[in-house]
Scaffold this motif. Structure first.
Motif, PDB file in Angstrom:
ATOM      1  N   TRP A   1       0.771  -1.298  -0.013  1.00 55.98           N
ATOM      2  CA  TRP A   1      -0.061   0.114  -0.134  1.00 55.98           C
ATOM      3  C   TRP A   1       1.036   1.356   0.050  1.00 55.98           C
ATOM      4  O   TRP A   1       0.350   2.346  -0.279  1.00 55.98           O
ATOM      5  CB  TRP A   1      -0.934   0.108   1.244  1.00 55.98           C
ATOM      6  N   HIS A   2       2.054   1.129   0.023  1.00 51.04           N
ATOM      7  CA  HIS A   2       3.003   2.330   0.106  1.00 51.04           C
ATOM      8  C   HIS A   2       3.229   2.846  -1.284  1.00 51.04           C
ATOM      9  O   HIS A   2       3.688   3.921  -1.498  1.00 51.04           O
ATOM     10  CB  HIS A   2       4.428   2.113   0.780  1.00 51.04           C
ATOM     11  N   HIS A   3       2.972   1.917  -2.314  1.00 51.02           N
ATOM     12  CA  HIS A   3       3.371   2.181  -3.795  1.00 51.02           C
ATOM     13  C   HIS A   3       2.176   2.648  -4.509  1.00 51.02           C
ATOM     14  O   HIS A   3       0.892   2.272  -4.392  1.00 51.02           O
ATOM     15  CB  HIS A   3       3.984   0.744  -4.298  1.00 51.02           C
ATOM     16  N   PRO A   4       2.431   3.511  -5.442  1.00 47.97           N
ATOM     17  CA  PRO A   4       1.566   4.100  -6.373  1.00 47.97           C
ATOM     18  C   PRO A   4       1.173   3.056  -7.192  1.00 47.97           C
ATOM     19  O   PRO A   4       1.700   1.918  -7.419  1.00 47.97           O
ATOM     20  CB  PRO A   4       2.233   5.285  -7.164  1.00 47.97           C
TER      21      PRO A   4
ATOM     22  N   GLU B   1      -4.804   2.926   5.000  1.00 46.95           N
ATOM     23  CA  GLU B   1      -4.118   2.249   4.045  1.00 46.95           C
ATOM     24  C   GLU B   1      -4.495   2.755   2.551  1.00 46.95           C
ATOM     25  O   GLU B   1      -3.656   3.012   1.806  1.00 46.95           O
ATOM     26  CB  GLU B   1      -3.695   0.793   4.137  1.00 46.95           C
ATOM     27  N   ARG B   2      -5.805   2.520   2.279  1.00 46.43           N
ATOM     28  CA  ARG B   2      -6.444   2.666   0.901  1.00 46.43           C
ATOM     29  C   ARG B   2      -6.287   4.303   0.539  1.00 46.43           C
ATOM     30  O   ARG B   2      -5.750   4.535  -0.333  1.00 46.43           O
ATOM     31  CB  ARG B   2      -7.775   2.336   0.874  1.00 46.43           C
ATOM     32  N   THR B   3      -6.496   5.081   1.584  1.00 46.18           N
ATOM     33  CA  THR B   3      -6.501   6.520   1.483  1.00 46.18           C
ATOM     34  C   THR B   3      -5.022   6.883   1.135  1.00 46.18           C
ATOM     35  O   THR B   3      -4.627   7.738   0.058  1.00 46.18           O
ATOM     36  CB  THR B   3      -6.970   7.300   2.505  1.00 46.18           C
ATOM     37  N   TYR B   4      -4.102   6.453   1.873  1.00 46.46           N
ATOM     38  CA  TYR B   4      -2.588   6.737   1.626  1.00 46.46           C
ATOM     39  C   TYR B   4      -2.266   6.304   0.366  1.00 46.46           C
ATOM     40  O   TYR B   4      -1.541   7.183  -0.514  1.00 46.46           O
ATOM     41  CB  TYR B   4      -1.912   5.709   2.791  1.00 46.46           C
ATOM     42  N   GLN B   5      -2.618   5.188  -0.276  1.00 44.52           N
ATOM     43  CA  GLN B   5      -2.227   4.547  -1.281  1.00 44.52           C
ATOM     44  C   GLN B   5      -2.884   5.498  -2.557  1.00 44.52           C
ATOM     45  O   GLN B   5      -2.088   5.794  -3.641  1.00 44.52           O
ATOM     46  CB  GLN B   5      -2.624   3.216  -1.570  1.00 44.52           C
TER      47      GLN B   5
END
Length: 153
Positions: free
Chosen positions: A88-91, A142-146
Motif C-alpha cells: 500500500w506504500h506504492h502508487p 491504507e487505501r487513502t494513503y495509497q
C-alpha cells in the motif's frame, strides 16, 4: 387564451416530469451497471489472485514468514499484500509494473527477486483486477494513503 396557457403549462410540467423520470432512471441503471461491473472486476481479481499469487503471497495475502529477512539465496521472501505489508506504500503505476514486468525489472541495478513478471500470463485488465482485489482488503487508512500516493504521480 387562459385555457391555452393552462394546456401549455400542463404540457410543460408533464414533459419536464417525463424528462426528470428518464434522467433518474438512467442514473439508477448506470449506478447499478457500475456496481455490477465493479463486482465483476473484484471477483476476477480475487480469482486471479487465488490462481496466480496465493502460492507465494498467501491465500489471505499474508506473505511468506519472515518476509523482511533474506533467504539463503539472498532474495527476499514474498511480502504480504495485506495492511501489514508495504504494498500500500506504492502508487498504482509501480504496482502494475511490478506485476507485469517483475520486481527486478522495476528495481534494476542487478536486484534479484523471485517475483516474476506476468506479462505473458495476465492481461492488463487481469493485472488491474488483481490490484483492485488486493486494495479492497486494506483498511481505509491504507487505501487513502495509497490513493494519495497514486494521485501525486
Amino acid at each position: 387564451m387562459r385555457n391555452e396557457l393552462r394546456k401549455i403549462l400542463w404540457l410543460g410540467l408533464l414533459l419536464g416530469g417525463l424528462i426528470l423520470a428518464v434522467l433518474v432512471g438512467w442514473h439508477q441503471v448506470r449506478t447499478a451497471s457500475t456496481a455490477a461491473s465493479s463486482a465483476e472486476v473484484f471477483e476476477q481479481g480475487r480469482q486471479v489472485y487465488a490462481d496466480q499469487c496465493a502460492t507465494c503471497h498467501g491465500a489471505h495475502l499474508e506473505g511468506q514468514p519472515d518476509w523482511k529477512t533474506p533467504l539463503p539465496s539472498g532474495r527476499l521472501p514474498a511480502p504480504p499484500h495485506d495492511a501489514g505489508g508495504h504494498t500500500w506504500h506504492h502508487p498504482d503505476d509501480i504496482l502494475f509494473r511490478i506485476v507485469k514486468e517483475g520486481t527486478a525489472a522495476i528495481v534494476g541495478g542487478g536486484y534479484e527477486s523471485d517475483m516474476p513478471g506476468f506479462a505473458d500470463v495476465l492481461s492488463d485488465a487481469e493485472i488491474r483486477a488483481v490490484l483492485v482485489y488486493i486494495k479492497s482488503t486494506w483498511p481505509a487508512r491504507e487505501r487513502t494513503y495509497q490513493e494519495n500516493v497514486s494521485q501525486a504521480r
